[in-house]
Design a protein around this motif. Structure first.
Motif, PDB file in Angstrom:
ATOM      1  N   ARG A 172       0.985  -1.289   0.483  1.00  0.00           N
ATOM      2  CA  ARG A 172      -0.114  -0.041  -0.270  1.00  0.00           C
ATOM      3  C   ARG A 172       0.614   1.176  -0.030  1.00  0.00           C
ATOM      4  NH1 ARG A 172      -2.953  -0.787   4.953  1.00  0.00           N
ATOM      5  NH2 ARG A 172      -1.798   0.547   5.714  1.00  0.00           N
ATOM      6  N   ILE A 173       2.357   0.922   0.804  1.00  0.00           N
ATOM      7  CA  ILE A 173       2.993   2.014   1.179  1.00  0.00           C
ATOM      8  C   ILE A 173       4.074   2.441   1.052  1.00  0.00           C
ATOM      9  CG2 ILE A 173       0.809   4.131   2.232  1.00  0.00           C
ATOM     10  CD1 ILE A 173       2.279   2.762   4.660  1.00  0.00           C
ATOM     11  N   GLY A 232      10.304   8.126  11.716  1.00  0.00           N
ATOM     12  CA  GLY A 232       9.201   9.177  11.085  1.00  0.00           C
ATOM     13  C   GLY A 232       9.711   9.989  10.411  1.00  0.00           C
ATOM     14  N   GLY A 271       5.514   8.727   8.983  1.00  0.00           N
ATOM     15  CA  GLY A 271       6.514   9.953   7.450  1.00  0.00           C
ATOM     16  C   GLY A 271       4.920  11.301   7.220  1.00  0.00           C
ATOM     17  N   LYS A 274       1.560  14.390  -7.017  1.00  0.00           N
ATOM     18  CA  LYS A 274       3.843  13.560  -6.728  1.00  0.00           C
ATOM     19  C   LYS A 274       3.363  14.549  -4.795  1.00  0.00           C
ATOM     20  CE  LYS A 274       6.035  13.036 -10.527  1.00  0.00           C
ATOM     21  NZ  LYS A 274       6.413  11.886 -10.507  1.00  0.00           N
ATOM     22  N   VAL A 275       2.169  15.505  -4.427  1.00  0.00           N
ATOM     23  CA  VAL A 275       2.863  15.828  -3.547  1.00  0.00           C
ATOM     24  C   VAL A 275       1.419  16.093  -2.817  1.00  0.00           C
ATOM     25  CG1 VAL A 275       4.275  17.683  -1.322  1.00  0.00           C
ATOM     26  CG2 VAL A 275       5.031  16.809  -3.435  1.00  0.00           C
ATOM     27  N   ARG A 306       9.233   8.825   1.533  1.00  0.00           N
ATOM     28  CA  ARG A 306       8.254   9.461   0.895  1.00  0.00           C
ATOM     29  C   ARG A 306       8.468  10.241  -0.272  1.00  0.00           C
ATOM     30  NH1 ARG A 306       2.646   8.979   2.807  1.00  0.00           N
ATOM     31  NH2 ARG A 306       2.944   7.781   4.642  1.00  0.00           N
ATOM     32  N   SER A 336      -2.104   9.341   5.005  1.00  0.00           N
ATOM     33  CA  SER A 336      -0.952   8.721   4.761  1.00  0.00           C
ATOM     34  C   SER A 336      -1.411   7.511   5.188  1.00  0.00           C
ATOM     35  CB  SER A 336      -0.434   9.534   5.475  1.00  0.00           C
ATOM     36  OG  SER A 336      -0.435   9.274   7.213  1.00  0.00           O
ATOM     37  N   GLY A 337      -2.224   6.625   5.964  1.00  0.00           N
ATOM     38  CA  GLY A 337      -1.789   5.488   6.291  1.00  0.00           C
ATOM     39  C   GLY A 337      -2.240   4.278   4.377  1.00  0.00           C
ATOM     40  N   LEU A 338      -3.094   4.956   4.124  1.00  0.00           N
ATOM     41  CA  LEU A 338      -3.270   5.132   2.140  1.00  0.00           C
ATOM     42  C   LEU A 338      -2.476   5.184   0.963  1.00  0.00           C
ATOM     43  CD1 LEU A 338      -7.222   6.313   3.015  1.00  0.00           C
ATOM     44  CD2 LEU A 338      -6.528   3.903   2.855  1.00  0.00           C
ATOM     45  N   LEU A 339      -2.093   6.418   0.894  1.00  0.00           N
ATOM     46  CA  LEU A 339      -0.930   6.861  -0.595  1.00  0.00           C
ATOM     47  C   LEU A 339       0.447   6.706   0.222  1.00  0.00           C
ATOM     48  CD1 LEU A 339      -3.770   9.486  -1.367  1.00  0.00           C
ATOM     49  CD2 LEU A 339      -3.807   6.814  -2.276  1.00  0.00           C
ATOM     50  N   PRO A 340       1.354   6.686  -0.637  1.00  0.00           N
ATOM     51  CA  PRO A 340       2.891   6.142  -0.215  1.00  0.00           C
ATOM     52  C   PRO A 340       3.519   7.685  -0.761  1.00  0.00           C
ATOM     53  CG  PRO A 340       2.410   6.093  -2.063  1.00  0.00           C
ATOM     54  CD  PRO A 340       0.637   6.276  -1.808  1.00  0.00           C
ATOM     55  N   GLN A 341       2.617   8.835  -0.432  1.00  0.00           N
ATOM     56  CA  GLN A 341       3.483   9.894  -1.633  1.00  0.00           C
ATOM     57  C   GLN A 341       3.769  11.236  -0.516  1.00  0.00           C
ATOM     58  OE1 GLN A 341       0.742   9.212  -2.828  1.00  0.00           O
ATOM     59  NE2 GLN A 341       0.122  10.440  -4.917  1.00  0.00           N
ATOM     60  N   PRO A 342       4.357  11.539  -0.056  1.00  0.00           N
ATOM     61  CA  PRO A 342       5.417  12.868   0.799  1.00  0.00           C
ATOM     62  C   PRO A 342       3.786  13.677   1.117  1.00  0.00           C
ATOM     63  CG  PRO A 342       6.284  13.424  -1.050  1.00  0.00           C
ATOM     64  CD  PRO A 342       5.195  12.631  -1.714  1.00  0.00           C
ATOM     65  N   ALA A 386      -4.348   3.702  10.595  1.00  0.00           N
ATOM     66  CA  ALA A 386      -3.066   4.167   9.601  1.00  0.00           C
ATOM     67  C   ALA A 386      -3.219   2.760   8.469  1.00  0.00           C
ATOM     68  CB  ALA A 386      -1.840   3.811  10.236  1.00  0.00           C
ATOM     69  N   MET A 398      10.831   7.891   7.456  1.00  0.00           N
ATOM     70  CA  MET A 398       9.725   7.596   6.332  1.00  0.00           C
ATOM     71  C   MET A 398       9.559   8.438   5.187  1.00  0.00           C
ATOM     72  SD  MET A 398       9.072   4.195   6.021  1.00  0.00           S
ATOM     73  CE  MET A 398      11.302   4.245   6.569  1.00  0.00           C
ATOM     74  N   ALA A 399       9.361   9.723   6.316  1.00  0.00           N
ATOM     75  CA  ALA A 399       9.322  10.863   5.748  1.00  0.00           C
ATOM     76  C   ALA A 399      10.344  11.292   4.201  1.00  0.00           C
ATOM     77  CB  ALA A 399       9.350  12.532   6.156  1.00  0.00           C
ATOM     78  N   HIS A 423       8.164   7.549  -9.553  1.00  0.00           N
ATOM     79  CA  HIS A 423       6.527   7.711 -10.140  1.00  0.00           C
ATOM     80  C   HIS A 423       6.430   7.651 -11.548  1.00  0.00           C
ATOM     81  CE1 HIS A 423       4.420   8.466  -5.642  1.00  0.00           C
ATOM     82  NE2 HIS A 423       5.850   7.547  -5.874  1.00  0.00           N
TER      83      HIS A 423
END
Lengths: 220, 220, 220, 220, 220, 220, 220, 220
Positions: free
Chosen positions: B15-16, B206, C195, C142-143, B213, C159-165, D126, B209-210, B220
């Protein structure tokens, strides 16, 4: 009601060497005028801080000899103490234009005591080069008063570069987590740079009196 | 009681894009061991943060394949994700040796995801020259993670000098008004330097992980 | 007094790639006008944030070339930097209509730098379906800049659902224990979702500059 | 010194329908034992919360009839009130394994009053899918007790999805800005989801008694 | 700009059984009018809380069918849900006249949902007899909403005397250490009386929705 | 190092009528013993508060004439001041057994000054009848010291019922939002009941000295 | 709406010996007038505190018999209780002219109860001689009420010099770290001087009622 | 790992005139020993603050030339800078014996730089005569460092009596509302006495470095 503001501390100058200063923020126009007259009648200098221009205008109508210092938001009556140029100069440094009024209050309060001052504005840490370019100039000062809002890092950076006494003044500019100057204050007190001292938020007058106490040790 | 820690989020990586990480601080040795075994049995990488060396020792007795990273206070099982050198490097910067553990946790967490990292220590703002000497080196990094305790000014100073994404990590080192990292946090959030972002106090994982991302937007 | 706001940081764009931005909240109409003129005379873009429509009206009388962006409470002079569509898009997400001004400030600040943006409003966590319906759309960005007041849970959920910044912006809306955005800020920093990074309360401009730093790593 | 803990509130059950509960955290082993004996001699049920296993062991030596509930950190003597299955079930939901003890304290306190309970663990926001998969199951409950530490978003998300009474329990897990559960508490109280109520941090027993008050309105 | 407030949650009633409510405090007269019209056109009930009489007057000029509830500072359009007298009554109790507006907001919000309510004012703990005289009357209620400012002791005292569900509402009245309701809130959460639950400071609407969730469990 | 604790205030009794009291919490066994010996050699009474039983045991080995008061955690040497029964009695009231040590410290400190005291325990507001049953007894006291932790409502309730001077002592018992007695303190200071005064959290000694100052106005 | 402020506590005087006092700050002119009329019609004295001169003027138009005490910001109707000169005098001491209104509120509230009072202004600790000169005068008082803002040191210094009961009143004057009186409050509660008691910030009325409770123990 | 503490700031003395000081609190015995050896090998003086006697003992085993200063909790290697008696003396004043360690840290840090110091203990404001008796002695000092815990009034009182620079050091002694020195800090910053400056709580070393910066302005 005259008694309510009659017990002024006329002996303060002889005890700790400072002209009388009155915190004008919560005082009425009538109270400020009455206080200034009392000092006038004794031929003593007096400084009233945090007086808005609206209030100052009304006071000046009844006391023509008073002076309003618009950038410092201060009123004065009487003559400053004699110049003491041999003691050297206090430089007031500031990170942003929003600190201007506090910095000017510091300058004025020192000049009332005959101390020479100078002002260096807009040398915030986000553009470090502006500070580094002025380092040699700052080395000449006897004491530095450094105003900074937001994260309040400027006094920390300066005190890591220079050996003089540095009085940090946290400024209440900012929003959110800057908490009306409390972030800047906490930052200055937690500073990793040794020997930085701090006064209350926005306390330009207090910083000036600290600088006065310091610069005068040369005379003892 | 097995059920109490059985609902692990095995789908998180798809997922992420992150390997499973477990916050070990309040978990017992038994809980940590059970979790690690579950991942081991699925051949998945897992990272357990904030594990003291005493606890780690006991865990390692029952899971020999696990690795303890002593400076980062972390345990891992399984293989890191494949190296992604083409994405560039994250540099972890720190103001003092007391931040070492948090900085190392950041490094390890990124390396588990195949990201290249480097560490630059002891460049605190009280001795600015140490930072300025390393500026060209820092310009090479894709992302900077900047740890700072006490007044927390370092990320502010760096973000005024460099254009990259900078993740500030307030560190709980200090005493009195540094309030266990809250002064550093407030300072970073109030920073006069634009575009600085912040994670929770001591949250090296954290911040990593930021950075992950961020650095991955190139793919992408 | 001209000196008081003369030491502008004209070298900022070359150093960290950002057009000059001035925080207008505590500046007088005269100060804002003077600053804008200085940039105009140098043909540089400038952005003044937090300008009420009353103040803007007066400024516009003396500087006709300036533009007031009413929803963002911002003034600009000069041309935005050239469009950089190849870098992709920043989407600003918001949980409620009360966050609109901050979200618009973010959008405008990015557009001044040539970055493409979009806005997704009213997807608060109290009605989760509104968010879930837009998930595929959000995956394209992208962000993400995610604004949320009150309990501030939206960036955590996203942020639990998507991988972007994801840059969280706590909003000062709310009352009582929301403490002018401090609950939202604390929630985002304590987030169980890895993140997530945060800027100061209501700091739409800061979030934009963070997104700018991030999106530009593709060009290095 | 016997008098020091003799004025127990034996009339509480008839007044507000609750068995006596004693907060064991700051009581000595001798005090706990003496209290339990008093209830035993009156054939009344009693619940002592927050008793470590070390203290419990010593108490059990002198009162063999007492029971220690290890996951809930509680001691009981006497028989639970008769089962009231017709009233329906309270489900205790929790975001992470670190909330287990508080959740178990809630369950036990309800079971002492004859209320049926169930436990749903590890459904943190999350990884939202874990919650959504259990939504139909949660719809069956009469009352929900939802424990969450860190940002405390779980009760907000659930109360936006389901119509039942929801009692939020902030958990003291976390570090830095989670401030020992205060971020979770502030988040729940500031929730954008209407009708969520809250008890003190870690107060599993209090949440249970709130659920008891609620579920029993069906009998009035 | 219509889009800015268009994503209203029209499915909320079917999901959690509540009519739409809009927090009016920070919304403009135009925004409020637009929202009300949307609900009117769908023949749905809607409640707008925290609308000053000045703002209400202007809204009423464009939407004659709306009603302003002056003591509750609320606007409504549409018909309340049908009366559900069989569910029993919610009594709103208050310690002082300063709590009146919050108490009235609670009453109105429940009446919009067809719930019967009553109001008991001025029974503060400083004159306990006023409360004790009304105890039998309070015993009849299904749910109690208890508002209290200053030290906030009233819900604690009542919940020690009565077995019903009690929702405490801290009120922001007071000065100094009452900290705009935070003392009352902390007091209610720290209450020595078991099973008291709390909503945010001044959140009369939230307390009403909690009472609604509770009273409706009789229908499931 | 003897000098470090030699400047004791031996003139305090003649100035404000109090026997010397020493705060023992952070003093070493050696320091406590040395101080007690100094008073012994002058035949003066002295009271050392907050001395753990472990520390007391060691002190007693070297000063056999000292007395340890185990429930009050205090050491004394010398004879109490002569009984002043004609002044009436101070009653120390407490809401829970957890307040016992503070209450006992109050009692002992008064008895050292010849003041008659009594103790009424476990009359917390959650079971109001226990207080109401004792009202006539409390009416006899000259001064009341009322200890309460958690929400701290007891002094508010009592001061609404009785006309005497009431000194509230917030107790640090509780967890979460009781914030180590700060909720109780804020509640007492915000009390809706007029004329309640407060001392610092857990300050049983301070409350006693306040009661002493009060009860002695009868002798002036 | 008459009911909203009808449940006044008419039995308070017989219960605790105090005339009714109403906190006027958040009450409308209509509410204040209605309350005063109710007391007038019963021939009872009443005191309304915190009434601005603007509001007072309007009230006085409808109730000519009421008196406005401009320095105290209070309204009264009815005759004060008979003088009780034999009880001695309460002296209200204040550190600065900014405390005047609170000090006057204290004086007035005591005079309503027949207690003799006096006022000693401007004896702040920054000029200690002003206090020391008045020490013999202060020794005559039965009770001292000591108001102090900023650092709040005055009650500490006085209570180290004099044996009487001293009620400290923190004043909200100051800025920055004085935090609207919270620094003064914390200082008074942390005082190293034994037996100092404190009321809420700016609570002149509360301090007066405490002094009343104290001075009246001579009559019991 | 040697690198982790290798980037010491060896140029600090030439830049700001201070010998290297290392904060020992969170450093391991190994780290402290390694640092001391580095300075030893360069023949430089170094000061390590906040070293417990247990840790010191172990360090001394490997570095016999180091000295442990037990009252100051500090370790030193190397020779102090040459005496500068002509600059005058810094007097460290303290309100209670609990401040001893901080005061001694100040003294030692100054003596390392060749500055003459003296110590005046136990002159707290609760017994003012002890301070007044020493006033003439204090007048001789060039700079005063004034330590105070609890309400922290001592520096305020002294700075109202004497004209020298005064550096206030809040001490973390106290309980409840003294909040680990935060009450003393807030009091000093809010002081009504002009020109008092402050360092962080317990920061004896920082106060010393401030005094050093001050006293050395005589040499410039």
């Amino acid at each position: 009601m005259t008694d309510a503001y009659a017990r002024l501390d006329f002996r303060r100058r002889e005890r700790i060497g400072m002209v009388e200063a009155v915190w004008g923020e919560h005082k009425s126009v009538e109270q400020i005028a009455a206080i200034l007259k009392m000092f006038q009648s004794r031929n003593q200098m007096a400084l009233v801080t945090r007086v808005s221009s609206q209030k100052a205008e009304i006071v000046l109508e009844s006391i023509q000899e008073a002076t309003y210092h618009v950038e410092a938001n201060c009123l004065t009556v009487g003559d400053p103490l004699p110049k003491e140029s041999s003691l050297g100069r206090v430089v007031v440094v500031s990170g942003g234009t929003s600190d201007l009024q506090v910095a000017k209050e510091s300058q004025l309060a020192l000049e009332c005591h005959g101390i020479e001052t100078d002002l260096l504005l807009d040398v915030g840490v986000a553009g470090l080069h502006r500070l580094l370019e002025n380092l040699n100039y700052l080395k000449e000062a006897k004491v530095l008063i450094v105003c900074a809002g937001m994260e309040g890092a400027l006094p920390t950076v300066i005190s890591g570069l220079l050996p003089q006494p540095i009085v940090g003044v946290p400024i209440s500019v900012g929003y959110g987590m800057s908490s009306k100057g409390k972030a800047a204050l906490a930052g200055m007190l937690s500073s990793c740079s040794p020997g930085l001292v701090v006064v209350n938020i926005d306390n330009g007058y207090g910083a000036a009196m600290a600088a006065l106490r310091i610069i005068k040790i040369q005379k003892h």
